[in-house]
Enzyme design. Structure first.
Site, PDB file in Angstrom:
ATOM      1  N   GLU A   1      -6.291  -9.164   3.631  1.00 35.91           N
ATOM      2  CA  GLU A   1      -5.459  -8.460   4.626  1.00 35.91           C
ATOM      3  C   GLU A   1      -5.476  -9.294   5.900  1.00 35.91           C
ATOM      4  O   GLU A   1      -6.553  -9.583   6.442  1.00 35.91           O
ATOM      5  CB  GLU A   1      -5.992  -7.057   4.924  1.00 35.91           C
ATOM      6  CG  GLU A   1      -5.746  -6.072   3.814  1.00 35.91           C
ATOM      7  CD  GLU A   1      -6.147  -4.635   4.171  1.00 35.91           C
ATOM      8  OE1 GLU A   1      -6.075  -4.265   5.359  1.00 35.91           O
ATOM      9  OE2 GLU A   1      -6.532  -3.904   3.245  1.00 35.91           O
TER      10      GLU A   1
ATOM     11  N   GLU B   1       0.842  -1.203   0.000  1.00 38.64           N
ATOM     12  CA  GLU B   1       0.000   0.000   0.000  1.00 38.64           C
ATOM     13  C   GLU B   1       0.876   1.252   0.000  1.00 38.64           C
ATOM     14  O   GLU B   1       2.009   1.233   0.497  1.00 38.64           O
ATOM     15  CB  GLU B   1      -0.893  -0.019   1.255  1.00 38.64           C
ATOM     16  CG  GLU B   1      -1.823   1.185   1.340  1.00 38.64           C
ATOM     17  CD  GLU B   1      -2.937   1.036   2.376  1.00 38.64           C
ATOM     18  OE1 GLU B   1      -2.917   0.067   3.159  1.00 38.64           O
ATOM     19  OE2 GLU B   1      -3.824   1.914   2.394  1.00 38.64           O
TER      20      GLU B   1
ATOM     21  N   TYR C   1      -7.080  -8.821  11.482  1.00 37.83           N
ATOM     22  CA  TYR C   1      -5.758  -8.577  12.069  1.00 37.83           C
ATOM     23  C   TYR C   1      -5.701  -9.152  13.477  1.00 37.83           C
ATOM     24  O   TYR C   1      -6.704  -9.125  14.208  1.00 37.83           O
ATOM     25  CB  TYR C   1      -5.476  -7.069  12.123  1.00 37.83           C
ATOM     26  CG  TYR C   1      -5.156  -6.487  10.761  1.00 37.83           C
ATOM     27  CD1 TYR C   1      -3.881  -6.587  10.229  1.00 37.83           C
ATOM     28  CD2 TYR C   1      -6.135  -5.852  10.003  1.00 37.83           C
ATOM     29  CE1 TYR C   1      -3.578  -6.059   8.973  1.00 37.83           C
ATOM     30  CE2 TYR C   1      -5.841  -5.317   8.755  1.00 37.83           C
ATOM     31  CZ  TYR C   1      -4.551  -5.431   8.250  1.00 37.83           C
ATOM     32  OH  TYR C   1      -4.252  -4.906   7.006  1.00 37.83           O
TER      33      TYR C   1
ATOM     34  N   GLN D   1       2.024  -6.054   5.653  1.00 41.54           N
ATOM     35  CA  GLN D   1       2.235  -5.729   4.261  1.00 41.54           C
ATOM     36  C   GLN D   1       3.665  -6.112   3.891  1.00 41.54           C
ATOM     37  O   GLN D   1       4.473  -6.376   4.768  1.00 41.54           O
ATOM     38  CB  GLN D   1       1.980  -4.258   4.024  1.00 41.54           C
ATOM     39  CG  GLN D   1       0.551  -3.829   4.345  1.00 41.54           C
ATOM     40  CD  GLN D   1       0.209  -2.418   3.825  1.00 41.54           C
ATOM     41  OE1 GLN D   1       0.973  -1.774   3.130  1.00 41.54           O
ATOM     42  NE2 GLN D   1      -0.972  -1.951   4.198  1.00 41.54           N
TER      43      GLN D   1
ATOM     44  N   ASN E   1     -12.372  -1.202  -1.282  1.00 40.54           N
ATOM     45  CA  ASN E   1     -11.682  -1.783  -0.126  1.00 40.54           C
ATOM     46  C   ASN E   1     -12.371  -1.299   1.149  1.00 40.54           C
ATOM     47  O   ASN E   1     -12.649  -0.105   1.282  1.00 40.54           O
ATOM     48  CB  ASN E   1     -10.211  -1.328  -0.099  1.00 40.54           C
ATOM     49  CG  ASN E   1      -9.541  -1.631   1.241  1.00 40.54           C
ATOM     50  OD1 ASN E   1      -9.212  -2.785   1.530  1.00 40.54           O
ATOM     51  ND2 ASN E   1      -9.359  -0.613   2.068  1.00 40.54           N
ATOM     52  N   GLU E   2     -12.612  -2.203   2.057  1.00 39.71           N
ATOM     53  CA  GLU E   2     -13.227  -1.858   3.348  1.00 39.71           C
ATOM     54  C   GLU E   2     -14.311  -0.794   3.138  1.00 39.71           C
ATOM     55  O   GLU E   2     -14.290   0.280   3.743  1.00 39.71           O
ATOM     56  CB  GLU E   2     -12.163  -1.412   4.362  1.00 39.71           C
ATOM     57  CG  GLU E   2     -11.207  -2.532   4.690  1.00 39.71           C
ATOM     58  CD  GLU E   2     -10.369  -2.352   5.955  1.00 39.71           C
ATOM     59  OE1 GLU E   2     -10.364  -1.260   6.535  1.00 39.71           O
ATOM     60  OE2 GLU E   2      -9.730  -3.339   6.363  1.00 39.71           O
TER      61      GLU E   2
HETATM   62  O1  AHR Z   1      -3.109  -2.538   6.235  1.00 41.37           O
HETATM   63  C1  AHR Z   1      -3.403  -1.319   6.826  1.00 41.37           C
HETATM   64  C2  AHR Z   1      -4.859  -0.920   6.668  1.00 41.37           C
HETATM   65  O2  AHR Z   1      -5.672  -1.802   7.374  1.00 41.37           O
HETATM   66  C3  AHR Z   1      -5.426  -0.953   5.276  1.00 41.37           C
HETATM   67  O3  AHR Z   1      -5.160   0.203   4.560  1.00 41.37           O
HETATM   68  C4  AHR Z   1      -6.898  -1.070   5.518  1.00 41.37           C
HETATM   69  O4  AHR Z   1      -7.567  -1.702   4.459  1.00 41.37           O
HETATM   70  C5  AHR Z   1      -6.972  -1.826   6.827  1.00 41.37           C
HETATM   71  O5  AHR Z   1      -7.844  -1.227   7.719  1.00 41.37           O
END
Ligand code: AHR
Length: 532
Positions: free
Chosen positions: A328, A46, A261, A377, A193-194
């Site tokens: 992600e 990103e 995450y 990432q 995205n999101e």
């Molecule tokens: O990976 C960091 C961020 O986490 C990304 O930009 C977003 O899609 C997610 O919330």
């Protein structure tokens, strides 16, 4: 039957060496079905912090060694990893990205404020050509995230045409004028995205309609077929998946994403300058055994998350036409002290390696539905593969413990996953949560079986007795990723503290066609088996 070992007992056992075979693994090759897609080992890049600028891209005029502007040491590390697919340009950035700002002569490219990530000024010197050419040079399939949040249907439609059309249309001619004759034939394309958050704060019903509209005009060119990916749920939000499956429909998308995450506590405090939540995520480098288990436990919850979504998807798409794309995932800690809070730069220890392996072990089990996963990432952001030195950019880059895990798992790439029964103790994390002392994965390719054993116990070695239905193990060798101290990490100018070493199962540990394998605390052992 799983026994429970309390955390206190686990810590007390710190000094204990090899235990008797307290883990049993029975492998069932006759039940092997799904090929593990290489895209499970995907990456994500990103425009965030130093992922692109200073990480992947230094520019052709830089005095840092580079290949056509790509930082040479980073390029070489990624080449060696054989990255199958890379997602770009975001993330949150994707929904504010206007691709036309990133083409044509560098000096004419407009500058924008990267409002999501630290308010950094983005000069657009890395754009469509720079990304797609990088993918081509690496042998990586690109995955483009299109802008639904702040971009128009026309803008998205033209981007696809620019990248994929071989006609003499204005967009294709513009691409040629900018130095690229043939189309890149981009396959993976994300529509937003999101969209529930930074991608437009939409209700899912509204997003589903928008998806249908934007997707209609993202055309296929020539024989290339887009693999269309809808913006999916935040972690376990099954309602989002339900509405997407119902309103978009399996015939209109090839993939639906999910983001998860491993975070201890997102926290409520925001950084006063950037507004980014500072959280109580904890340090990437300094943690207690209790904190270690808490984050491992959070990471393992990804299994329940994907199962929830797969259950909903099965209801609407029993033929499994739509893939679940975990585009992600990874650990998320507080940034390293002294770095920009909006740049999400964190170090990476053996704890991250164990989490990466345990997560990949989970993905392997569900490849009938999970078609892709992209760790967040690739460079200098969150759970990275490669880090470069912000203070001394000329220092050689380092590769992280997670990088070594991805290298080890190359053995499983496009092999057929083999189910197994694992019996082991659990460690009690808190009143509600336990983590198993070990997780494993197994696969077969060209008649060769690969077994990976991941010891999640921070303090104690565990020994597994491994057997295979209908086969005798006659030899086993491979590699191990281990460190004495779980906090070990690779640092600039200090050589690799954490790296793989050869591992061979001694003859005395092979009896009656079974093998016993000792896996040190917080370690990963990857073995290729010889069988008869
Ligand atoms: O990976 C960091 C961020 O986490 C990304 O930009 C977003 O899609 C997610 O919330």
């Amino acid at each position: 039957m799983k026994k429970i070992l309390t955390l206190a007992a686990a810590i007390a056992a710190l000094a204990t060496t090899t235990s008797a075979q307290d883990v049993q693994l029975v492998i069932h090759p006759d039940q092997a079905q799904n090929v593990i897609p290489k895209e499970i080992y995907g990456q994500f890049a990103e425009h965030l912090g130093r992922c692109i600028y200073g990480g992947i891209w230094v520019g052709k005029d830089s005095d840092i060694p580079n290949i056509e502007g790509y930082r040479k040491d980073v390029f070489e590390a990624l080449k060696e990893l054989e990255v199958p697919v890379m997602r770009w340009p975001g993330g949150c950035f994707a929904d504010e990205y206007h691709w036309m700002d990133g083409i044509g002569p560098q000096e004419n490219r407009p500058r924008m404020v990267n409002t999501n990530w630290g308010g950094t000024v983005e000069d657009n010197s890395f754009g469509t050509h720079e990304f797609l050419n990088l993918c081509e040079m690496l042998g990586t399939e690109p995955y483009i995230s299109g802008n639904v949040g702040s971009g128009s249907v026309e803008e998205m439609a033209k981007w696809v045409e620019y990248m994929n059309s071989d006609t003499n249309s204005t967009m294709a001619e513009l691409r040629r004028k900018n130095g690229r004759e043939k189309p890149w034939n981009v396959k993976y394309f994300g529509v937003g995205n999101e969209s529930w958050g930074c991608g437009g704060n939409m209700h899912v019903e509204y997003y589903a309609d928008l998806y249908r509209r934007y997707n209609t005009y993202a055309r296929n060119y020539g024989s290339n077929r887009l693999f269309r990916i809808a913006s999916g749920a935040n972690a376990g939000d099954a309602h989002w998946t339900e509405v997407c499956m119902k309103k978009i429909g399996a015939g209109n998308m090839n993939g639906l994403s999910v983001h998860y995450y491993a975070v201890r506590d997102w926290g409520t405090m925001n950084d006063p300058i950037t507004g980014i939540p500072m959280g109580k995520k904890g340090s990437a480098l300094i943690y207690s055994n209790q904190e270690y288990y808490e984050i491992v436990s959070q990471a393992l919850k990804i299994e329940d998350v994907v199962k929830r979504h797969m259950q909903v998807m099965d209801k609407y798409d029993p033929r499994k036409r739509v893939g679940l794309m975990v585009d992600e995932w990874g650990t998320w800690f507080n940034v390293e002290p002294g770095t920009n809070p909006g740049w999400l730069y964190q170090q990476s220890t053996m704890r991250d390696a164990v989490i990466a392996a345990a997560s990949l072990n989970i993905f392997h089990k569900y490849t009938d539905r999970i078609r892709m996963a992209n760790i967040a990432q690739v460079v200098n952001v969150l759970q990275s593969m490669v880090l470069t030195n912000e203070k001394n950019p000329k220092d050689a880059c380092i590769v992280t413990p997670t990088y070594y895990v991805f290298k080890m798992y190359k053995k499983h790439k496009e092999a057929t996953f083999i189910p197994a029964d694992l019996t082991c103790e659990n460690i009690q994390v808190n009143d509600k949560e336990q983590v198993p002392v070990m997780t494993t994965t197994q696969s077969i390719k060209d008649n060769v079986i690969t077994v990976t054993l991941t010891n999640l116990d921070v303090a104690k070695e565990h020994t597994a007795m491994v057997s295979i239905d209908g086969k005798q193990i006659t030899a086993a060798a491979g590699e191990i990723l281990t460190t004495k101290d779980v906090h070990a990490y690779n640092d600039f100018g200090k050589g690799d503290n954490v790296k793989t070493a050869p591992y061979e199962v001694a003859k005395k540990n092979l009896k009656n066609g079974k093998m016993t394998v000792s896996v040190p605390a917080h370690s990963i052992v990857n073995l290729t088996l010889t069988t008869k």
